[in-house]
Design an enzyme around this catalytic site. Structure first.
Site, short mmCIF file in Angstrom:
data_model
loop_
_atom_site.label_atom_id
_atom_site.label_comp_id
_atom_site.label_asym_id
_atom_site.label_seq_id
_atom_site.Cartn_x
_atom_site.Cartn_y
_atom_site.Cartn_z
N LYS A 92 -57.43 -16.98 -18.36
CA LYS A 92 -58.41 -17.00 -18.97
C LYS A 92 -58.61 -17.72 -20.64
O LYS A 92 -58.42 -16.63 -20.96
CB LYS A 92 -59.78 -16.52 -18.28
CG LYS A 92 -60.92 -16.47 -18.69
CD LYS A 92 -61.87 -15.70 -18.25
CE LYS A 92 -63.31 -15.23 -18.49
NZ LYS A 92 -64.00 -15.95 -20.01
N HIS A 136 -66.25 19.98 -11.97
CA HIS A 136 -67.26 20.52 -13.10
C HIS A 136 -67.14 20.52 -14.64
O HIS A 136 -65.34 20.01 -14.47
CB HIS A 136 -66.93 22.54 -13.04
CG HIS A 136 -67.13 22.88 -12.24
ND1 HIS A 136 -68.15 24.31 -11.57
CD2 HIS A 136 -66.26 22.86 -11.17
CE1 HIS A 136 -67.78 24.57 -10.08
NE2 HIS A 136 -67.31 24.00 -9.72
#
Length: 656
Positions: free
Chosen positions: A49, A467
Site C-alpha cells: 500500500k 482495576h
C-alpha cells in the site's frame, strides 16, 4: 490473450456498445475496502500500500493526462512524469497507479511528496503502476486482474524510465506481509482478487490491511486559545455517514512546520461560517474558542482507536489531502468479505495457534498451562480468560488506555491466595507498558494496558481482575471521573439495588451531573461520573464524600455513608473511598475473581429495569452482548464535558 491486446497493433474488433476507437474521457478508480482480517479463501494476491497520491493516466495519440482519484487534472503539476509516460509504447491506454516520492531508503515518503508539490519541484515523483484498464482500443476492465496485470507487465518491460515502475505482487501469507510492511514503516498492504474484473468505486474485491488506524477526515472547524485572533490550536474533524450527515469525530493538533501552519490558516480564512456543519457540535472548553468552517478541507490523521462514541483517541496529524473530496470521507470500518463472514471461532482461529508442550498462542502471546482451572465452580480455565480478554479488547481498551492499573492475580485459581500488583516487580508482563516514573514520584513505575496483547499478557500472568485509576496519564494529578460503588447489605432483595441506582442517578441529575452505570460483576452497581480534569484529588474526594453523606441524610432508610457491615444493615453503603489518588475500581468489562467469573458490564440507564444481578454477565455472554449491540450504552460518555461547580457543592451542603 496477450496477442488480442497487442501493444503495437490496433484492435481488430470493437467492444460491445463502444464505437470503434472510442475511449472514456474519465474513469473512476476502483477503491479498496478496509478489512478486519485477511480473506479466508479465494484467489488473492497482495501488493504494497503505497503512501502517495492515487493517479490514473490517460494516453491517447501521444497525449498524456494525469488525473487524481476524484478526476482533477494534475498533468501540468508533474511535467517530468508526463514526459516519462510519453515513452510508453501504446496508441491509447488507461493506466492506474500511485504517485510517490521515495526517501533515501527507497521507501515512499508522503511528506516529501507534499513538499514536492508545495515547492513546485516534482521532478522526483515516481509512479508505481498496478493496473491497466484500456489498451489500444480495447476496454480490458472486464478481464480478470491476473490477465490485466500480465498485460501491464509486458507493456512496462519495454519501458526503462526510472520514474515508471511496476507494482509487484506477492503470494505469501498476508499476515506475514503485513508484519513485514509494518517493520518497514509502510502503511500496510492491498489484497486483490486475481479472478475479478475492474469495477469503479468501493469494492470488496480489493481490501486494505493496515498497520495502524489512519484515514482522511473533513475539517469543519478549528480551535484557538481563548481570545486569540489568529493561530490554530486544533482541527475539528468529521466524517460523513451514508445519509450525507457530518458527524464530529474528534480533534487533532496540526503538528507541522510554521510555514505550513500559516498555509493552513490562509486556506481556512475564506471558509469561516457562523454555524457548525456537524450534526452535533462539540462544546468548547473554557480555555479555547471554536471557529466553524465550511466542510471542504480534508486531512489525513493516524490514531489509536475509535471510542464507543465515534471519536478518535490520540490523534496525530499526518497531512492535508488535496486529492480526495470532502463528501467522500466516511468512517473506515474493518469489514469481513461477503461470502466469508466470520464466526467467533473464525475470528479466534485467526489470532490463536497451538504451541509446543501444550501451550497456546493468542495475539502472539504464549499462554502456558492453558487448561489450568481458574474457577472450580464454572470450570473456566486460564486460556478461556485469555480468549475473553482478547475478544473483548475492542470495547475494553478505550476505558483502560493510559490508566494506571491495580491487578488481581490468582496463580492457584480464585480459591487460592490472591495477589494485588501495581508494578512490574521482577517479571515483565508481555505487552504491558510502564509509565514514566516522574508521573508518580517516589514510587515504582505504574502499569498500563493499551492493546490487546497486553490484556492477553496479563491473563498469561494469571491476572483475573483489572482495576484502574480515576486519572489518565500524563496528567495523574487531576482525576477525570468520580465513582460511587453501591455496596448492599447481602440480605436486601435485588429490587432495593435497582432503586438505589435509580435514586443515585436522580440526585446526580438534580445537581447537574451526567452519570453512567455498570454492573460491578459482584453484588451491585458502579455509578461513574466523567469530569473534565480541573479539580484536584482532594477536591473530588471531598465532593464524593459530601454527596454520599447528603444521600444518607436525605434517604436514611436506603443509604449509609459509613464504612463497615454494622453501618449498612438493611441499607446500601455508598462507597466514595475509591476517589482518592492511587485508589482504583474494577474496570469496565473486567472479569471478577469470584465463583462464575462474571464481568463488570456497562449498561444504559433505560436497561436498568432488565438487569437481574450484579454478576449477570459471564465472559461469553459479555462478548455476545457487545457483538449484538446496535448502539453503545455509554454512547455519550466520551462527549460529556462537566465539572464540579460551586452551585453543585452548595446543593449537597458542602462547606467551603
Amino acid at each position: 490473450m496477450p496477442g488480442r491486446w497487442s501493444t503495437t497493433q490496433k484492435r481488430k474488433r470493437p467492444v460491445a456498445n463502444d464505437p470503434p476507437g472510442a475511449m472514456p474521457s474519465i474513469i473512476e478508480p476502483e477503491l479498496a475496502t478496509l478489512a478486519s482480517r485477511p480473506p479466508a479463501s479465494g484467489d488473492w494476491s497482495y501488493e504494497i500500500k503505497y503512501d502517495g497520491y492515487r493517479m490514473l493516466i490517460r494516453i491517447e495519440g501521444g497525449s498524456v493526462r494525469l488525473f487524481t482519484r476524484n478526476g482533477h487534472d494534475w498533468t501540468d503539476r508533474m511535467p517530468k512524469l508526463r514526459a516519462a509516460v510519453e515513452s510508453v509504447p501504446v496508441e491509447n491506454a488507461w493506466l492506474d497507479g500511485e504517485a510517490v516520492v521515495l526517501n533515501a531508503s527507497g521507501m515512499p515518503d508522503f511528506n516529501a511528496l507534499q513538499n514536492a508539490f508545495d515547492r513546485r519541484s516534482t521532478a522526483k515523483i515516481v509512479i508505481f503502476l498496478f493496473d491497466i484498464l484500456w489498451l489500444n482500443g480495447d476496454d480490458v476492465r472486464s478481464e480478470p486482474l491476473r490477465a490485466r496485470r500480465q498485460l501491464l507487465h509486458e507493456l512496462l518491460d519495454a519501458v526503462h524510465d526510472p520514474l515508471i515502475r511496476y507494482s509487484a505482487d506477492f503470494a505469501e501469507d498476508p499476515q506475514s506481509l503485513v508484519a513485514s510492511a509494518c517493520k518497514m514503516n509502510l502503511e500496510g498492504i492491498i489484497g486483490k482478487r486475481g479472478d475479478a474484473p475492474y469495477r469503479s468505486g468501493r469494492s470488496t474485491n480489493w481490501v486494505k490491511l493496515k498497520c495502524n488506524l489512519r484515514q482522511e477526515f473533513v475539517i469543519a472547524g478549528i480551535s484557538r486559545n481563548k481570545g486569540a485572533k489568529s493561530g490554530v490550536r486544533s482541527l475539528l474533524l468529521g466524517v460523513y455517514d451514508a445519509r450525507g450527515v457530518l458527524h464530529y469525530a474528534g480533534n487533532v493538533a496540526p503538528s507541522v512546520k510554521a510555514s505550513r501552519n500559516d498555509a493552513i490558516s490562509k486556506r481556512i480564512e475564506p471558509l469561516k461560517q457562523k454555524r457548525a456543519a456537524f450534526s452535533v457540535a462539540p462544546e468548547p472548553d473554557q480555555d479555547r474558542d471554536y471557529i466553524w468552517l465550511k466542510p471542504e478541507l480534508v486531512c489525513e490523521v493516524s490514531f489509536l482507536e475509535w471510542t464507543p462514541s465515534g471519536e478518535i483517541r490520540h490523534a496525530v496529524f499526518y497531512a492535508m489531502r488535496e486529492d480526495k473530496p470532502a463528501r467522500a470521507v466516511v468512517k473506515e470500518q474493518g469489514a469481513v468479505i461477503p461470502g466469508e463472514e466470520a464466526t467467533p471461532d473464525d475470528l479466534r482461529s485467526s489470532r490463536e495457534r497451538t504451541g509446543t508442550k501444550g501451550s497456546v498462542f493468542i495475539a502472539n502471546i504464549k499462554v502456558t498451562n492453558p487448561a489450568r482451572v481458574v474457577d472450580g465452580t464454572s470450570g473456566k480455565t486460564k486460556v478461556e480468560i485469555a480468549r475473553y480478554y482478547d475478544d473483548i479488547s475492542e470495547w475494553a481498551l478505550p476505558y483502560l488506555h493510559n490508566r494506571p492499573l491495580t491487578l488481581v492475580r490468582a496463580p492457584d485459581g480464585i480459591n487460592g491466595e490472591l495477589f494485588f500488583q501495581k508494578h512490574s516487580e521482577r517479571v515483565r508482563i508481555p505487552g504491558v507498558e510502564e509509565l514514566p516514573v516522574e508521573l508518580h514520584p517516589r514510587h515504582p513505575p505504574l502499569l498500563v494496558a493499551n492493546n490487546a496483547e497486553s490484556l492477553v499478557g496479563l491473563a498469561q500472568m494469571s491476572v483475573v481482575e483489572l482495576h484502574s485509576w480515576n486519572a489518565v496519564a500524563p496528567d495523574l494529578t487531576h482525576p477525570d471521573r468520580v465513582i460511587f460503588d453501591l455496596d448492599p447489605d447481602p440480605s436486601l432483595p435485588w429490587s432495593a439495588m435497582l432503586d438505589a441506582a435509580s435514586l443515585t442517578k436522580l440526585v446526580l441529575d438534580e445537581i447537574g451531573l451526567k452519570s453512567f452505570a455498570k454492573t460491578s460483576g459482584g453484588k451491585g452497581f458502579h455509578i461513574v461520573v466523567p469530569l473534565t480534569r480541573k479539580q484536584s484529588w482532594a477536591e473530588v474526594k471531598r465532593f464524593s464524600q459530601a454527596l454520599a453523606q447528603h444521600m444518607a441524610k436525605v434517604l436514611p432508610d436506603h443509604f449509609s455513608a459509613v464504612l463497615g457491615p454494622r453501618n449498612r444493615v438493611g441499607k446500601i453503603f455508598i462507597d466514595y473511598l475509591r476517589n482518592s489518588c492511587g485508589a482504583s475500581t474494577v474496570a469496565p468489562f473486567s472479569v471478577r475473581a469470584r465463583p462464575g467469573l462474571a464481568v463488570s458490564m456497562p449498561i444504559a440507564w433505560d436497561e436498568l429495569k432488565d438487569v437481574t444481578a450484579g454478576d449477570q454477565w459471564s465472559m461469553s455472554a459479555a462478548v455476545a452482548r457487545q457483538r449484538s449491540l446496535n448502539a453503545d450504552p455509554w454512547d455519550d460518555y466520551w462527549r460529556t464535558r462537566q465539572g464540579i461547580t460551586v452551585a453543585m457543592q452548595r446543593a449537597i451542603g458542602m462547606r467551603r
